[in-house]
Structure formats: structure tokens, C-alpha cells
Write a protein that holds these residues in place. Sequence first.
Motif, mmCIF file in Angstrom:
data_model
loop_
_atom_site.group_PDB
_atom_site.id
_atom_site.type_symbol
_atom_site.label_atom_id
_atom_site.label_comp_id
_atom_site.label_asym_id
_atom_site.label_seq_id
_atom_site.Cartn_x
_atom_site.Cartn_y
_atom_site.Cartn_z
ATOM 1 N N LEU A 279 5.668 -2.582 0.270
ATOM 2 C CA LEU A 279 5.477 -3.485 1.996
ATOM 3 C C LEU A 279 4.814 -2.785 2.482
ATOM 4 N N ASN A 280 3.544 -3.340 3.810
ATOM 5 C CA ASN A 280 3.225 -2.483 4.904
ATOM 6 C C ASN A 280 3.406 -3.285 6.253
ATOM 7 N N ASP A 281 3.973 -4.378 5.944
ATOM 8 C CA ASP A 281 2.570 -5.239 7.008
ATOM 9 C C ASP A 281 4.020 -6.596 6.843
ATOM 10 N N PHE A 282 4.642 -5.838 8.630
ATOM 11 C CA PHE A 282 5.629 -7.690 9.148
ATOM 12 C C PHE A 282 5.516 -7.856 10.234
ATOM 13 N N ASP A 283 4.308 -8.030 9.902
ATOM 14 C CA ASP A 283 4.050 -9.052 11.922
ATOM 15 C C ASP A 283 5.342 -10.488 11.599
ATOM 16 N N HIS B 237 13.136 -9.599 21.563
ATOM 17 C CA HIS B 237 12.218 -9.269 21.479
ATOM 18 C C HIS B 237 11.155 -9.010 20.335
ATOM 19 N N GLN B 238 9.824 -9.889 20.107
ATOM 20 C CA GLN B 238 9.168 -9.863 18.861
ATOM 21 C C GLN B 238 9.103 -8.666 18.869
ATOM 22 N N GLY B 239 8.670 -7.802 19.221
ATOM 23 C CA GLY B 239 8.439 -6.428 18.855
ATOM 24 C C GLY B 239 9.490 -6.034 17.241
ATOM 25 N N HIS B 240 10.798 -5.890 18.294
ATOM 26 C CA HIS B 240 12.032 -5.706 18.027
ATOM 27 C C HIS B 240 12.020 -6.372 16.369
ATOM 28 N N ARG B 241 11.825 -7.640 16.576
ATOM 29 C CA ARG B 241 12.340 -8.512 15.324
ATOM 30 C C ARG B 241 11.483 -7.888 14.443
ATOM 31 N N VAL B 242 9.760 -6.853 15.065
ATOM 32 C CA VAL B 242 9.238 -6.333 13.905
ATOM 33 C C VAL B 242 9.655 -5.676 13.008
ATOM 34 N N VAL B 243 9.964 -4.269 14.033
ATOM 35 C CA VAL B 243 10.903 -3.195 13.542
ATOM 36 C C VAL B 243 11.919 -3.596 13.033
ATOM 37 N N HIS B 244 12.562 -3.999 12.881
ATOM 38 C CA HIS B 244 14.178 -4.764 12.260
ATOM 39 C C HIS B 244 14.062 -5.763 10.663
ATOM 40 N N GLY B 245 13.005 -5.654 10.867
ATOM 41 C CA GLY B 245 12.487 -6.345 9.176
ATOM 42 C C GLY B 245 11.824 -5.284 8.456
ATOM 43 N N GLN B 246 11.143 -4.476 9.345
ATOM 44 C CA GLN B 246 9.887 -3.206 8.965
ATOM 45 C C GLN B 246 11.585 -2.422 8.165
ATOM 46 N N ARG B 247 12.440 -1.374 9.353
ATOM 47 C CA ARG B 247 13.551 -0.925 8.252
ATOM 48 C C ARG B 247 14.102 -1.234 7.427
ATOM 49 N N LEU B 248 14.585 -2.301 7.455
ATOM 50 C CA LEU B 248 15.239 -3.453 6.674
ATOM 51 C C LEU B 248 14.421 -3.182 5.243
ATOM 52 N N GLN C 245 11.391 -1.832 3.808
ATOM 53 C CA GLN C 245 11.046 -0.383 3.428
ATOM 54 C C GLN C 245 11.836 0.545 3.425
ATOM 55 N N ALA C 246 11.154 1.062 1.845
ATOM 56 C CA ALA C 246 12.276 1.877 1.454
ATOM 57 C C ALA C 246 12.558 3.381 2.758
ATOM 58 N N ALA C 247 11.130 3.309 2.586
ATOM 59 C CA ALA C 247 11.038 4.796 4.012
ATOM 60 C C ALA C 247 10.519 3.817 5.299
ATOM 61 N N ALA C 248 10.547 3.981 6.281
ATOM 62 C CA ALA C 248 10.789 3.730 7.339
ATOM 63 C C ALA C 248 9.661 4.718 8.230
ATOM 64 N N ASP C 249 8.428 4.417 9.036
ATOM 65 C CA ASP C 249 7.736 5.678 9.903
ATOM 66 C C ASP C 249 8.404 6.343 10.492
ATOM 67 N N ILE C 250 8.268 6.447 10.842
ATOM 68 C CA ILE C 250 9.670 8.187 12.148
ATOM 69 C C ILE C 250 9.022 7.545 13.392
ATOM 70 N N GLY D 154 1.004 -0.729 -0.307
ATOM 71 C CA GLY D 154 0.084 0.131 0.126
ATOM 72 C C GLY D 154 0.873 1.220 -0.072
ATOM 73 N N LEU D 155 0.358 1.867 -0.089
ATOM 74 C CA LEU D 155 0.959 3.989 0.264
ATOM 75 C C LEU D 155 1.243 4.199 0.877
ATOM 76 N N PHE D 156 1.549 5.058 1.815
ATOM 77 C CA PHE D 156 1.914 6.233 2.781
ATOM 78 C C PHE D 156 3.000 7.122 2.613
ATOM 79 N N ALA D 157 3.556 7.597 3.969
ATOM 80 C CA ALA D 157 4.885 8.842 3.730
ATOM 81 C C ALA D 157 5.083 8.717 3.842
ATOM 82 N N SER D 158 7.059 8.958 3.490
ATOM 83 C CA SER D 158 7.722 8.953 3.590
ATOM 84 C C SER D 158 8.017 9.970 4.582
#
Length: 452
Positions: free
Chosen positions: A118-122, A328-339, A341-346, A105-109
Motif C-alpha cells: 500500500l502506498n497512500d495513507f491520507d 496533528h493530521q500529518g502525524h496520523r498519516v505517518v503513524h498509519g504508514q509506518r505501522l 507498510q513493511a518498509a517505510a520511507d526513510i 505499488g512498488l517502492f524501494a525499501s
Amino acid sequence: MPDAVAEVDEVLAVEAGRAARKRVQRSALGRWEPGNDRVDPIAVLEQQARTRVPELVRIRYARMAAGRFPFYRGAPAIMAADLAAGPNTGLTVQLCGDAHLSNFGLFASPERALVFDLNDFDETLPGPFEWDVKRLAASIAVAARANGCGDADAVDTAAAAATAYREAMHRLAGLGETEVWYEMVDAEKVSDLISPKDRKLTDKVLTKARSRTSLQALDKLTEPGPDGTPCIRQDPPLLLPVPEHQRADLDSVLSNYRNSLPEERRVLLDRYQVRDVAMKVVGVGSVGTRCFIVLLTGRTTGDPLFLQVKQAEESVLAQHLRASIFRHQGHRVVHGQRLTQAAADIFLGWATGPEGNFFYWRQLRDMKGSVTIEDMSRTQLRQYAALCGHTLARGHARSGDRVAIAAYLGTGDTFDRAIGEFALAYADQTEMDYETLLAAIDSGRIDAATDL
């Protein structure tokens, strides 16, 4: 000019890709046939339900029972077990883990440009690249059938995603490291990849995404409280107030989340204060996990900020692949998303809840937008499938050996045709599993909500 070491590395990568063909021939990717020891799909869902909120699990089953595509969305654990039952290429990337059509989907950089990604990394975890491609392709075939397409069109549409993936990976294999890292599919590129006759639909989606902000959410999700300040509007059973004893824990959880942010983002977060919090039911596969929305307002201007706090459980891939390096499973998700996505949520970060549950935080609405798959024509679905395939390759190229993957894929259409064949075969499996779910509801084995 590349130096001698780089040239040797490239040769080794190409050899690794070609060696992977000996482990798994590209044509073999098209095969799907359940084994005699295949796990009961309902048992897989029941296993997941044991760690979820019982009252919400009923909603999850009801949403999955609404149709074959919703069922597919809610069943990544079933497909993970199926994919793990066969051989894999060994060409590892950071998998999304649930790369179906509706998870793009779309989101703001951070620069306020609209990007498509991609926008879901659970379920994110390192694993063989083809698992994400197969998850995407099968979702395309399931969606195509649901939209009234015949099997030939379903195969062709899924293969179009594989073609776009292959061609994008070959292009990315020829770019430099930082060039790949800076690659993104922005709104302009989305328009370029869509047929001119469908530009009107694209422009409508882009315009709607730009309007979906925390300010818009303030109007939709809140009402004036007793003191006149906004509070989150209740909408049982999908949007519920948080009990007072849980609210008391919010400060410590917020502090824990704050510590996960880069230092400059902590300064920004400190400029807001919490106004309200509520439990919100989201998605299909995630239903039953604990999810909250938090309303904050600026300390000086009162501008709203909605954050989503979503429980992170172990990835459905974890029992089939090497365990995550992150406890930490939350850290796992954040790492995967930051790695990926071209532009991750601040505001992307993680925290531990008072009962030891893992959570990750992100903005609820930040110019987020998506297409309605059910409204797409055959041509539109094919174009969208290709866009998703292209985007998935870009995400994989950031973490995997893009040269080796490109060498494995080759320049012909062998890979594309195999993925199309797999997509149709697994769409058949999905239909059988869906009917099994309906039978389990009818028999009373599982309880699905009927009052939504």
C-alpha cells in the motif's frame, strides 16, 4: 512451544472472531442497498471542497469526471459514509482508508530492495478490517467493467482478492509476532504470484520502477536557472511556482519537519540544502489540498533529492469512527504508514505550515512504480487483484488481531463470495453517483476545469 498463557490468548482470539460472526454474518457482507436517508454524494464532495484551494477543486472535478474508476478514486468520503451506515464486525485494524487498486505499488525499501505494498495513507485510521477489503473489492469491480469485463468476471475478480486476503490471513495467524512484522512482498514474491506468461509485463514494471529516482526526476522536472543551478520547471496549472512570501516560511517548516525525524535521519537531512520549491497537483482525491515538491541537493556532491510535502486533513473516516489519537493530521498519516507498510520511507515525517495547516513529507520518487489498470487483460487484472488482497492482509496483520480475523473469515469461500457480491452492487452505486456528478457539472452546480 507456546506457553499456557499464549494458548489461552489464542483460544480467546478465536472466540472473538467467531463472536463477530454473530454481529455480522459473513454472507451479510455482500449486501448493499442505499437507505432513504443516504447523503447526496455531490454534497459530500462540496463539503470537502470548502477547505481546499478553489482553483484546484475545478481540476479535481475534471479528473473525477474522466471516468467511473477516476470518480471512484476521488470519492472515498462518499464510500466511508456508506460503509458507516451498516453494522461492522468490530475487528479493528489500522485501516488504509482508501485501499483501491491504484493505491498499491512498488517502492524501494531502505535496503534498496523493491517491495510491493500500500502506498497512500491520507485516510488512515483504526477501524473494522472489512472496510478496507470492501474498498479494494469495489474498485476491482469498477475497474473490471471499465476494462470491458462482464459482471460475472467482475464478481470473480473481486472475489479472487477476498480469497487471497483470507488465505494470507490464515497463514499469518500461524506465524510468530516478529515473523509477521518482517513479512514483506518483495519483487521476487511479486514474480512468484504472477503467472509465468505475464512475467514479461511484470519485469517491465519492475525495470521502470528501478529507474524512477530523484536523479531521473531532476531531468524531467527541472531546468537550469539564471545562475545555472537546477530549478523546478513550471507547467501551469499542474506545477506552479511558490510565491515569495510562502518561500520565506520554508525554513521554519523544514525545521519543524526535521524534528519529526529519528535523530540519525536528521543527520542525513542536514547534508542537503534546499534549492527550489513548487506547488504540484497530484492524484485525484487529493486534488485541491496543498501539495508541494522541494528540490534539495547534497552539500558536497550536489546529488538531488526530491521531497513531496502533502497537506494532511482529517481522515474521511473520522466522523464515522473513533477520533484519531493524533491531533496533528500529518502525524496520523505517518503513524498509519509506518505501522502498516513493511518498509517505510526513510524521509517520512510531518510538519505544521505557517497557517496552521498539517503536512507530511516523503520522497517524491524512490524507485516508485505502478501498473496501468486500464491496460490489463481480464487474467492480469485477476492476478493483480489477488496480489493486492494478499498484501492488504499482510498490512492488517501487523496492527489487528490476525487470529480473530482468520477465525471470522473461516476456511470456506463464504466471505469471498459475499465480497464479490458487494463489489458488484457497489460498482452499480458508483455508476449512479458518477452520472450524478456529470449532471451536476452540466447543470452548473459544480465547476469542472475544461482546459487541462
